[in-house]
Design an enzyme around this catalytic site. Structure first.
Site, PDB file in Angstrom:
ATOM      1  N   GLY A 127      13.257   7.201  -7.482  1.00 26.80           N
ATOM      2  CA  GLY A 127      13.967   6.227  -6.667  1.00 26.80           C
ATOM      3  C   GLY A 127      13.212   5.905  -5.399  1.00 26.80           C
ATOM      4  O   GLY A 127      13.570   6.401  -4.319  1.00 26.80           O
ATOM      5  N   SER A 129      11.041   2.353  -4.941  1.00 27.17           N
ATOM      6  CA  SER A 129      11.020   0.921  -4.658  1.00 27.17           C
ATOM      7  C   SER A 129      12.427   0.346  -4.534  1.00 27.17           C
ATOM      8  O   SER A 129      13.362   0.767  -5.216  1.00 27.17           O
ATOM      9  CB  SER A 129      10.280   0.168  -5.768  1.00 27.17           C
ATOM     10  N   GLU A 244       0.751  11.400  -8.109  1.00 28.18           N
ATOM     11  CA  GLU A 244       0.957  10.313  -9.069  1.00 28.18           C
ATOM     12  C   GLU A 244      -0.325   9.498  -9.245  1.00 28.18           C
ATOM     13  O   GLU A 244      -0.731   9.176 -10.368  1.00 28.18           O
ATOM     14  CB  GLU A 244       2.087   9.402  -8.595  1.00 28.18           C
ATOM     15  N   GLU A 383      -4.035  -3.203  -3.535  1.00 25.33           N
ATOM     16  CA  GLU A 383      -4.391  -3.732  -2.218  1.00 25.33           C
ATOM     17  C   GLU A 383      -4.099  -2.689  -1.134  1.00 25.33           C
ATOM     18  O   GLU A 383      -4.910  -2.476  -0.213  1.00 25.33           O
ATOM     19  CB  GLU A 383      -3.605  -5.017  -1.945  1.00 25.33           C
TER      20      GLU A 383
END
Length: 396
Positions: A127, A129, A244, A383
């Protein structure tokens, strides 16, 4: 770092290959190799096979149930699993929340959650974004207000992968709105079956139900489900994202996909010759293979830094790994051309005896291509990763 495997490493590789040959179910192997969709039962079945062997969490410390392997052995394991075509061990429990619990959780949390992650008794989702808080994650608005021995959680999370199956979700929540936005965030573990939790599907272009919206409406969460200290969740979130991003590189899987690409291209013809003999296409494949070899060396260097948390090098792995994955999917579609056009969800679901017009190996490739557009976004967009590299490695 010695780039050559020792005799012990080679013996370990043979041991792994023998285990996979004896224990990997053929139907799961076929789904992975043909880019077909995996069900919850598929993931759980493979997880439990590895759990019985004690190999489901090889990077964990031995005292928590890890395998006690060296970094090179872990690399061999990942490579051999990819080569054989195993389903992935889903990262949300084993590779994401578990390292945070080990590093920042208390003894009671470790004793309760870690064994359940190993056994797959709990299916986890992430949980992070929210609408309006993706790459700028610190702008999240989901709140957790302390009320006695509970937090009351309200808000929304989005793009929550496989939340429709989840028992638990690890969440970033805002516990203080009067400080700098990174300093008012906490890390909570929330029961997905608690009253007030609602999961709504987000159906993607390929009609797959992979991601979801998750809503929290006055959800009561015990204070004991707070990891570490209140308002220190941003520190724990960055630690988790490092783990991750390192895993997203997926070198072994890309090596398997590269072999599939070469096979597909060899079976196609251009001007009466195999596509792999076309100089322009062959140059694209050769460039990609060189980049993949360089990425593998970088992964080995990171693995060799034993007992250290992932740093900015995790961002390098994430950027290069996902660039390579996307290029592989692009070249596969380029290789088969119109044969990638048929779209048949029943075939992608692995319906018995179901086929599509055209080559079966080519049929899932357009869906695979579109799905892999996400890899440069999740885990922190590429980015953002380039900004991290610029600031933390180049000092700019």
């Amino acid at each position: 770092m010695d780039l050559n495997y020792t005799s012990e490493d080679l013996a370990f590789r043979d041991h792994v290959r023998a285990f996979l040959a004896a224990n990997l179910p053929a139907d799961l192997q076929q789904k992975v190799r043909k880019h077909l969709r995996m069900s919850k039962d598929d993931y759980v079945r493979w997880h439990k096979i590895l759990a019985r062997q004690g190999w489901v969490a090889p990077a964990w410390p031995v005292e928590f149930g890890g395998a006690g392997w060296t970094p090179v052995q872990r690399h061999i394991w990942e490579e051999e699993c990819a080569r054989a075509g195993t389903p992935p061990v889903l990262p949300f429990g084993v590779n994401m929340v578990a390292p945070v619990i080990m590093a920042f959780g208390n003894d009671a949390q470790k004793a309760h959650y870690l064994p359940r992650i190993l056994s797959c008794e709990d299916w986890w989702c992430q949980g992070y974004s929210e609408p309006g808080a993706g790459s700028d994650l610190a702008s999240l608005k989901t709140t957790a207000v302390r009320d006695g021995e509970h937090y009351i959680v309200n808000g929304q999370k989005t793009w929550t992968t496989l939340a429709q199956h989840a028992d638990m979700i690890f969440c970033l929540v805002r516990t203080d709105s009067g400080v700098r936005k990174q300093e008012g965030i906490s890390f909570l573990l929330i029961d997905m079956h608690a009253p007030g939790v609602t999961v709504r599907p987000i159906i993607m272009l390929d009609e797959d139900h992979e991601v979801n919206e998750v809503f929290f409406d006055n959800v009561k969460v015990p204070v004991q489900n707070l990891i570490g200290q209140e308002n220190k969740g941003w520190t724990y979130a960055k630690y988790l994202l490092g783990h991750e991003r390192t895993g997203i590189a997926a070198v072994g899987r890309s090596k398997r996909e590269l072999a599939s690409l070469k096979k597909l291209a060899a079976a196609q013809s251009k001007n009466g010759r195999p596509l792999m003999e076309d100089p322009l296409f062959a140059a694209k494949v050769a460039t990609l293979e060189i980049e993949l070899m360089a990425l593998e060396m970088t992964v080995l260097r990171v693995l060799a830094q034993a007992n250290t948390a992932p740093g900015p090098e995790a961002s390098v792995l994430k950027v290069r790994g996902t660039d390579i994955q996307q290029t592989l999917s692009e070249l596969m579609v380029e290789a088969v051309g119109p044969l990638a056009l048929p779209f048949d969800p029943d075939y992608l679901e692995g319906a018995a005896g179901h086929a599509v017009s055209g080559e079966d190996d080519a049929a899932p490739l357009a869906s695979h291509y579109f799905n892999f557009r996400k890899t440069s976004i999740y885990g922190g967009s590429n980015e953002i990763q380039r900004n991290i590299i610029t600031q933390m490695i180049l000092g700019l």
